[in-house]
Design a protein around this motif. Structure first.
Motif, PDB file in Angstrom:
ATOM      1  N   GLN A  53      12.123 -64.158  36.175  1.00  0.00           N
ATOM      2  CA  GLN A  53      11.876 -65.181  35.144  1.00  0.00           C
ATOM      3  C   GLN A  53      13.120 -65.409  34.285  1.00  0.00           C
ATOM      4  OE1 GLN A  53       8.403 -63.525  33.231  1.00  0.00           O
ATOM      5  NE2 GLN A  53       6.970 -64.650  34.549  1.00  0.00           N
ATOM      6  N   LEU A  54      13.840 -64.328  33.990  1.00  0.00           N
ATOM      7  CA  LEU A  54      15.066 -64.462  33.199  1.00  0.00           C
ATOM      8  C   LEU A  54      16.132 -65.273  33.938  1.00  0.00           C
ATOM      9  CD1 LEU A  54      15.435 -60.825  31.772  1.00  0.00           C
ATOM     10  CD2 LEU A  54      15.035 -62.906  30.431  1.00  0.00           C
ATOM     11  N   LEU A  55      16.109 -65.210  35.268  1.00  0.00           N
ATOM     12  CA  LEU A  55      17.115 -65.904  36.074  1.00  0.00           C
ATOM     13  C   LEU A  55      16.790 -67.378  36.309  1.00  0.00           C
ATOM     14  CD1 LEU A  55      17.839 -63.179  38.795  1.00  0.00           C
ATOM     15  CD2 LEU A  55      19.236 -63.743  36.805  1.00  0.00           C
ATOM     16  N   ASN A  72      31.594 -64.254  30.822  1.00  0.00           N
ATOM     17  CA  ASN A  72      31.300 -65.671  31.051  1.00  0.00           C
ATOM     18  C   ASN A  72      29.914 -65.992  30.500  1.00  0.00           C
ATOM     19  OD1 ASN A  72      29.641 -64.460  32.957  1.00  0.00           O
ATOM     20  ND2 ASN A  72      30.681 -65.331  34.731  1.00  0.00           N
ATOM     21  N   LYS A  73      29.440 -67.185  30.769  1.00  0.00           N
ATOM     22  CA  LYS A  73      28.173 -67.659  30.197  1.00  0.00           C
ATOM     23  C   LYS A  73      27.005 -66.746  30.591  1.00  0.00           C
ATOM     24  CE  LYS A  73      25.299 -71.820  29.842  1.00  0.00           C
ATOM     25  NZ  LYS A  73      25.150 -73.245  30.264  1.00  0.00           N
ATOM     26  N   PHE A  74      26.936 -66.349  31.844  1.00  0.00           N
ATOM     27  CA  PHE A  74      25.832 -65.520  32.320  1.00  0.00           C
ATOM     28  C   PHE A  74      25.808 -64.169  31.609  1.00  0.00           C
ATOM     29  CE2 PHE A  74      23.899 -62.515  35.382  1.00  0.00           C
ATOM     30  CZ  PHE A  74      22.657 -63.111  35.521  1.00  0.00           C
ATOM     31  N   ILE A  75      26.947 -63.518  31.537  1.00  0.00           N
ATOM     32  CA  ILE A  75      27.030 -62.216  30.861  1.00  0.00           C
ATOM     33  C   ILE A  75      26.616 -62.344  29.402  1.00  0.00           C
ATOM     34  CG2 ILE A  75      28.628 -60.428  30.033  1.00  0.00           C
ATOM     35  CD1 ILE A  75      30.208 -60.786  32.632  1.00  0.00           C
ATOM     36  N   GLU A  76      27.114 -63.383  28.756  1.00  0.00           N
ATOM     37  CA  GLU A  76      26.831 -63.590  27.330  1.00  0.00           C
ATOM     38  C   GLU A  76      25.343 -63.811  27.075  1.00  0.00           C
ATOM     39  OE1 GLU A  76      28.822 -66.154  23.675  1.00  0.00           O
ATOM     40  OE2 GLU A  76      29.647 -66.286  25.694  1.00  0.00           O
ATOM     41  N   GLU A  77      24.717 -64.643  27.891  1.00  0.00           N
ATOM     42  CA  GLU A  77      23.315 -64.996  27.667  1.00  0.00           C
ATOM     43  C   GLU A  77      22.356 -63.892  28.121  1.00  0.00           C
ATOM     44  OE1 GLU A  77      22.162 -68.912  28.847  1.00  0.00           O
ATOM     45  OE2 GLU A  77      23.927 -69.852  27.932  1.00  0.00           O
ATOM     46  N   MET A  78      22.810 -63.024  29.038  1.00  0.00           N
ATOM     47  CA  MET A  78      21.951 -61.935  29.523  1.00  0.00           C
ATOM     48  C   MET A  78      22.125 -60.641  28.729  1.00  0.00           C
ATOM     49  SD  MET A  78      19.961 -62.829  32.060  1.00  0.00           S
ATOM     50  CE  MET A  78      19.657 -61.381  33.076  1.00  0.00           C
ATOM     51  N   GLU A  79      23.097 -60.625  27.830  1.00  0.00           N
ATOM     52  CA  GLU A  79      23.438 -59.405  27.098  1.00  0.00           C
ATOM     53  C   GLU A  79      22.237 -58.776  26.391  1.00  0.00           C
ATOM     54  OE1 GLU A  79      27.194 -57.897  24.369  1.00  0.00           O
ATOM     55  OE2 GLU A  79      26.798 -60.040  24.614  1.00  0.00           O
ATOM     56  N   GLN A  80      21.411 -59.604  25.773  1.00  0.00           N
ATOM     57  CA  GLN A  80      20.268 -59.088  25.017  1.00  0.00           C
ATOM     58  C   GLN A  80      19.137 -58.590  25.913  1.00  0.00           C
ATOM     59  OE1 GLN A  80      18.107 -62.281  22.918  1.00  0.00           O
ATOM     60  NE2 GLN A  80      19.265 -63.772  24.156  1.00  0.00           N
ATOM     61  N   HIS A  81      19.216 -58.883  27.212  1.00  0.00           N
ATOM     62  CA  HIS A  81      18.146 -58.485  28.142  1.00  0.00           C
ATOM     63  C   HIS A  81      18.540 -57.328  29.065  1.00  0.00           C
ATOM     64  CE1 HIS A  81      16.200 -62.168  26.866  1.00  0.00           C
ATOM     65  NE2 HIS A  81      17.213 -62.893  27.327  1.00  0.00           N
TER      66      HIS A  81
END
Length: 356
Positions: A90-92, A286-295
């Motif tokens: 779901q996160l992806l 990058n964008k993916f690392i940044e947005e997934m950091e909290q998860h």
């Protein structure tokens, strides 16, 4: 000038090993050119099937008469729940939508049994094809595997991120140890303690390991040039293993957008993340690392998360989009250059001679 126990055992001219970067970077051309230049070319076979390994070994034998090696991932037990996979999936979804990926495509998550069976088959191919050097990361293989390789005159190299791990590598009967500093790009080979407890800088790690083991020590992590080579040798290492420096070479299989991302990156842009694979690895933020950091704490472990993000990474590569690509890199990207293997060797050796 460079002859020591390590170069004699490996039968190479210079104490330079090309890191076995998995995922298609270590092309036959790259491995062959490194070995022809007097270093040790290495196949990064962690994700390869036994058939693919055999084919590449045969290709490399046509390109060089010099020694080359291969690296395997030591399989480890892992577990996951359906709810973990569902949550990660779901996160992806938002990222898949941005890349216009199908939401219903089947993801093949490997099983423990499958990984262990594949590993055994990989070992058999290496023995049958008489590859002279085999290294391991993510742990220590069984005594049976080590004994079998050595009985077939194959040199065995382990990977360690702490003194404790290096001692374990020596006690297992391996011939050499790669000590991997926290500066290293991609996944690191810690296997006794968690990643955050194994983040020792390379220049601190080398002399401490050298004082505790008698097997040759190979330094890895952030080394890009002759200065890094000589610093490592001064601290007691007998050679270096270089990844990012070879990744941006012309012969590397890394996509051009990946190479450009490294060449234009700064040292403060490399971060540790487990968003892509479920295992901590160093890459360019990058964008993916940044947005997934909290998860990150919610994600399933390697290799489950790695399997879930594979379609994302594949689509990102084909679309030349670095936002969702795992841009693994060591901490010295400013020193990376777009050049041939031959030119990289020339530069390293010229700098080393100046220092001498």
């Amino acid at each position: 000038m460079f002859k020591n126990k390590m170069t004699k055992l490996l039968k190479i001219e210079y104490p330079i090993i090309q890191a076995p970067m998995a995922g298609g970077i270590t092309t036959s051309k790259l491995v062959g050119e490194v070995s022809n230049a007097g270093g040790l070319g290495m196949i990064g076979a962690g994700y390869m099937t036994p058939t693919q390994i055999r084919e590449q070994i045969k290709e490399i034998k046509q390109l060089t008469k010099s020694p080359f090696g291969i690296n395997l991932f030591v399989p480890n037990e892992f577990a996951y729940t359906d709810s973990e996979v569902k949550s990660a999936t779901q996160l992806l979804q938002p990222f898949q939508q941005q890349l216009q990926l199908r939401q219903d495509q089947h993801i093949d998550i490997p099983t423990c049994d499958k990984l262990f069976d594949t590993f055994d088959e990989q070992i058999n191919v290496i023995i049958e094809e008489r590859v002279p050097i085999c290294s391991f990361t993510f742990g220590i293989p069984s005594q049976k595997v080590i004994a079998e390789l050595k009985q077939n005159n194959i040199l065995v190299i382990g990977t360690a991120t702490t003194v404790e791990e290096a001692i374990e590598v020596e006690n297992s009967g391996m011939d050499m140890v790669v000590v991997q500093g926290s500066e290293a790009g991609g996944h690191r080979g810690n296997f006794i303690r968690e990643s955050d407890e194994s983040l020792i800088g390379l220049m601190s790690l080398i002399p401490q390991v050298v004082d505790q083991v008698s097997i040759p020590v190979i330094a890895a992590g952030g080394i890009m040039d002759g200065r890094g080579l000589m610093a490592s040798l001064c601290l007691g290492a007998m050679g270096v293993q270089m990844g990012t420096a070879f990744l941006t070479c012309i012969e590397s299989g890394a996509h051009q957008v990946y190479k450009e991302a490294i060449i234009h990156a700064r040292e403060d842009q490399t971060v540790l993340t487990r968003a892509f694979s479920g295992k901590w690895a160093r890459g360019i933020k990058n964008k993916f690392i940044e947005e997934m950091e909290q998860h990150e704490d919610l994600l399933p472990d390697f290799p489950v998360q790695n399997a879930l993000t594979q379609p994302l990474r594949k689509a990102s590569t084909s679309q030349h989009n670095t936002d969702y690509l795992s841009l693994w890199s060591g901490q010295s990207p400013r020193l990376a250059k777009h050049q041939s293997v031959k030119m990289l060797f020339h530069t390293i050796l010229t700098e080393a001679k100046i220092i001498l």
